[in-house]
Design an enzyme around this catalytic site. Structure first.
Site, short mmCIF file in Angstrom:
data_model
loop_
_atom_site.label_atom_id
_atom_site.label_comp_id
_atom_site.label_asym_id
_atom_site.label_seq_id
_atom_site.Cartn_x
_atom_site.Cartn_y
_atom_site.Cartn_z
N GLN A 179 0.93 -1.31 0.05
CA GLN A 179 0.08 0.01 -0.07
C GLN A 179 0.82 1.25 0.12
OE1 GLN A 179 -3.68 -0.38 0.66
NE2 GLN A 179 -3.71 1.93 0.06
N SER A 202 6.87 6.07 -0.23
CA SER A 202 7.99 5.37 -0.48
C SER A 202 8.72 4.83 0.74
CB SER A 202 9.02 6.43 -1.23
OG SER A 202 8.13 6.81 -2.31
N ARG A 203 7.77 4.46 1.60
CA ARG A 203 8.42 3.90 2.93
C ARG A 203 9.10 4.75 3.82
NH1 ARG A 203 4.75 1.51 1.45
NH2 ARG A 203 4.16 -0.68 1.25
N LEU A 204 9.09 5.98 3.54
CA LEU A 204 9.70 7.24 4.38
C LEU A 204 8.76 7.60 5.40
CD1 LEU A 204 11.92 9.08 1.96
CD2 LEU A 204 12.79 7.06 3.52
#
Ligand SMILES: Cc1cc2nc3c(=O)[nH]c(=O)nc-3n(C[C@H](O)[C@H](O)[C@H](O)COP(=O)(O)O)c2cc1C
Length: 215
Positions: free
Chosen positions: A11, A192-194
């Site tokens: 997601q 972006s997983r940040l």
């Protein structure tokens, strides 16, 4: 389901952000803010939380329980003191909680020490529950192996008869706990997983230090 399909389940998070400058200096007030937002967003059972405990030698176990109150003291929940979790807490009071509010792309992690609530407090809450729940708590030897579902229903029926015209006494082995936090982490999913991870660490008996962790 195909393994590749599972690998491809992911997601992108972009609902919100969390900054050191936005959060409250007090983590319980920050929790209150997020909890209210979860209620306003109609998160399903926002007070359902994973409670992890461990045996005295560190073997962990986890399950969902319902948050039934919070204040500067900590997070309150109710259960059977003779259950698996109850036995583990009696030997090892360290515990942790996790809330996951997927619709809001949020997670909250809490770590601390668990203590029994005052008996009068548990008594009051027990009697505020629907009568059937009170009887259910008295009928169920939580976490013990039982012969059958029928045996449980039979016990329930006996107690319903016994307390048809009277108050159900709170079983001595049923009551509340408070988890007193020393660590609370607020996680907000980002692109972006940040992700944002803002952590409160208790530095002494009342002060909290706020830090950011890498996602
Ligand atoms: C949504 C949900 C809410 C629950 N709430 C509680 C609760 O407040 N107290 C409780 O003792 N068990 C609750 N349970 C059941 C526990 O997950 C667990 O099965 C039970 O407490 C026994 O755990 P133990 O054997 O590790 O002690 C809940 C389960 C679910 C799925």
């Amino acid at each position: 389901m195909d393994q590749k399909d599972i690998e491809n389940l992911r997601q992108e998070y972009e609902a919100a952000s969390l900054n050191e400058t936005d959060v409250d200096a007090n983590p319980m007030r920050q929790f209150d803010k997020w909890f209210n937002e979860a209620i306003n967003c109609k998160v399903h059972e926002p007070n359902a939380m994973t409670l992890a405990t461990a045996t005295h030698d560190g073997r962990p176990s986890a399950r969902i329980v319902l948050l039934k109150g919070f204040s500067d003291d900590g997070f309150k929940f109710y259960t059977n003191y003779l259950s698996r979790k109850g036995k583990e807490i009696s030997k090892n009071p360290l515990g942790s909680l996790v809330f996951f509010w997927g619709d809001m792309e949020r997670q909250i992690r809490v770590e601390g020490t668990i203590e029994k609530l005052d008996k009068n407090y548990s008594e009051k809450y027990f009697h505020s529950r629907p009568k059937a729940s009170q009887i259910g708590a008295a009928a169920s030897p939580q976490s013990q192996e039982i012969d059958s579902r029928e045996a449980l229903e039979q016990k329930m029926a006996e107690l319903e008869l016994e307390y048809a015209d009277s108050e159900v006494p709170k079983p001595s082995y049923w009551g509340g706990y408070v988890l007193r936090p020393r660590y609370i982490e607020f996680w907000q999913g980002r692109r972006s997983r940040l992700h944002d991870r803002i952590v409160y660490k208790k530095t002494d008996n009342k002060n909290w230090k706020i830090v950011r962790l890498a996602p």
